[in-house]
Design a protein around this motif. Sequence first.
Motif, PDB file in Angstrom:
ATOM      1  N   LEU A   1     -60.783  35.805  12.963  1.00  0.00           N
ATOM      2  CA  LEU A   1     -59.778  34.621  12.975  1.00  0.00           C
ATOM      3  C   LEU A   1     -59.835  33.964  14.312  1.00  0.00           C
ATOM      4  O   LEU A   1     -59.735  32.662  14.168  1.00  0.00           O
ATOM      5  CB  LEU A   1     -58.368  35.146  12.809  1.00  0.00           C
ATOM      6  N   ASN A   2     -59.971  34.428  15.371  1.00  0.00           N
ATOM      7  CA  ASN A   2     -59.944  33.760  16.617  1.00  0.00           C
ATOM      8  C   ASN A   2     -61.087  32.910  16.824  1.00  0.00           C
ATOM      9  O   ASN A   2     -61.226  31.898  17.533  1.00  0.00           O
ATOM     10  CB  ASN A   2     -60.047  34.601  17.800  1.00  0.00           C
ATOM     11  N   ILE A   3     -62.086  33.118  16.057  1.00  0.00           N
ATOM     12  CA  ILE A   3     -63.381  32.162  16.309  1.00  0.00           C
ATOM     13  C   ILE A   3     -63.693  31.518  14.972  1.00  0.00           C
ATOM     14  O   ILE A   3     -64.468  30.528  14.945  1.00  0.00           O
ATOM     15  CB  ILE A   3     -64.537  33.148  16.785  1.00  0.00           C
ATOM     16  N   TRP A   4     -63.238  31.887  13.562  1.00  0.00           N
ATOM     17  CA  TRP A   4     -63.254  31.215  12.524  1.00  0.00           C
ATOM     18  C   TRP A   4     -62.295  31.213  11.421  1.00  0.00           C
ATOM     19  O   TRP A   4     -61.316  30.479  11.561  1.00  0.00           O
ATOM     20  CB  TRP A   4     -64.756  31.593  12.062  1.00  0.00           C
TER      21      TRP A   4
ATOM     22  N   ARG B   1     -51.936  20.869  13.675  1.00  0.00           N
ATOM     23  CA  ARG B   1     -51.754  21.244  12.405  1.00  0.00           C
ATOM     24  C   ARG B   1     -53.211  21.457  11.816  1.00  0.00           C
ATOM     25  O   ARG B   1     -53.454  20.875  10.525  1.00  0.00           O
ATOM     26  CB  ARG B   1     -50.979  20.704  11.570  1.00  0.00           C
ATOM     27  N   MET B   2     -54.359  21.854  12.374  1.00  0.00           N
ATOM     28  CA  MET B   2     -55.715  21.881  11.854  1.00  0.00           C
ATOM     29  C   MET B   2     -56.264  23.138  11.446  1.00  0.00           C
ATOM     30  O   MET B   2     -57.114  23.073  10.747  1.00  0.00           O
ATOM     31  CB  MET B   2     -56.729  21.437  13.242  1.00  0.00           C
ATOM     32  N   ILE B   3     -55.403  24.309  11.739  1.00  0.00           N
ATOM     33  CA  ILE B   3     -55.916  25.670  11.134  1.00  0.00           C
ATOM     34  C   ILE B   3     -54.697  26.263  10.428  1.00  0.00           C
ATOM     35  O   ILE B   3     -53.730  25.973  10.776  1.00  0.00           O
ATOM     36  CB  ILE B   3     -55.928  26.451  12.395  1.00  0.00           C
ATOM     37  N   TYR B   4     -55.092  26.704   9.220  1.00  0.00           N
ATOM     38  CA  TYR B   4     -53.805  27.448   8.398  1.00  0.00           C
ATOM     39  C   TYR B   4     -54.455  28.785   8.414  1.00  0.00           C
ATOM     40  O   TYR B   4     -55.275  29.180   7.848  1.00  0.00           O
ATOM     41  CB  TYR B   4     -53.849  26.848   6.948  1.00  0.00           C
ATOM     42  N   THR B   5     -53.296  29.845   8.811  1.00  0.00           N
ATOM     43  CA  THR B   5     -53.375  31.183   8.600  1.00  0.00           C
ATOM     44  C   THR B   5     -52.250  31.767   8.597  1.00  0.00           C
ATOM     45  O   THR B   5     -51.142  31.249   9.559  1.00  0.00           O
ATOM     46  CB  THR B   5     -54.626  31.626   9.608  1.00  0.00           C
ATOM     47  N   GLY B   6     -52.012  33.086   8.154  1.00  0.00           N
ATOM     48  CA  GLY B   6     -50.714  33.645   8.117  1.00  0.00           C
ATOM     49  C   GLY B   6     -49.466  32.946   7.541  1.00  0.00           C
ATOM     50  O   GLY B   6     -48.460  33.198   8.133  1.00  0.00           O
ATOM     51  N   GLY B   7     -49.912  31.865   6.721  1.00  0.00           N
ATOM     52  CA  GLY B   7     -48.795  31.163   6.170  1.00  0.00           C
ATOM     53  C   GLY B   7     -48.210  29.895   7.020  1.00  0.00           C
ATOM     54  O   GLY B   7     -47.271  29.415   6.635  1.00  0.00           O
TER      55      GLY B   7
END
Length: 185
Positions: free
Chosen positions: A36-39, A158-164
Amino acid sequence: MTVYNYWEGERIRLRALEPEDQPFFHSFDEDSEATLNIWQIPFPRSQAGDRRWLEKTMLEESENDDRFLTIELKGHGAIGGISTHACDKRMGTFRYGIGIGRDYWGKGYAKEAIRILLRYFFEELRYQKVTVNIYAFNERSIKLHESLGFQHEGRLRRMIYTGGQFHDEIYMGMTREEFAKTLTV
């Protein structure tokens, strides 16, 4: 006589991807925080799928300077990977991404790998600027790049979506001249 290898640092070396790297990269993909840290968090991939990715990447001939290199701890084997992309010879700009296995975090291996890569792109290939994008929640990478002398250049919200939830993306950069100054410090 000692042989000089441009791609070797004090403790690591950058080299082409080899078949024996497959177990490392398979286990890396199973560490969701590391990926997740890289992609992003990938779907589970089979050993056969990893072998196909490895074979494709090993045999890929890039028309520009986009490359994937294994980061190898001398005497140990693969501990990560570093890849260049968006290489634009006309403008003299490039980007890269780096991933290190969790057991090797915080030991300076990423810093050493990045320095080797930057030295090659700036001093051998005549690139003049590197940019890296980092997810705002990856504080370890932000601190690493600050310690290397990278400058904060921007933030996309707000470019990355993860963990809700959505997260910002940080852009950091370094010029050839800024890199040269880090070598004399």
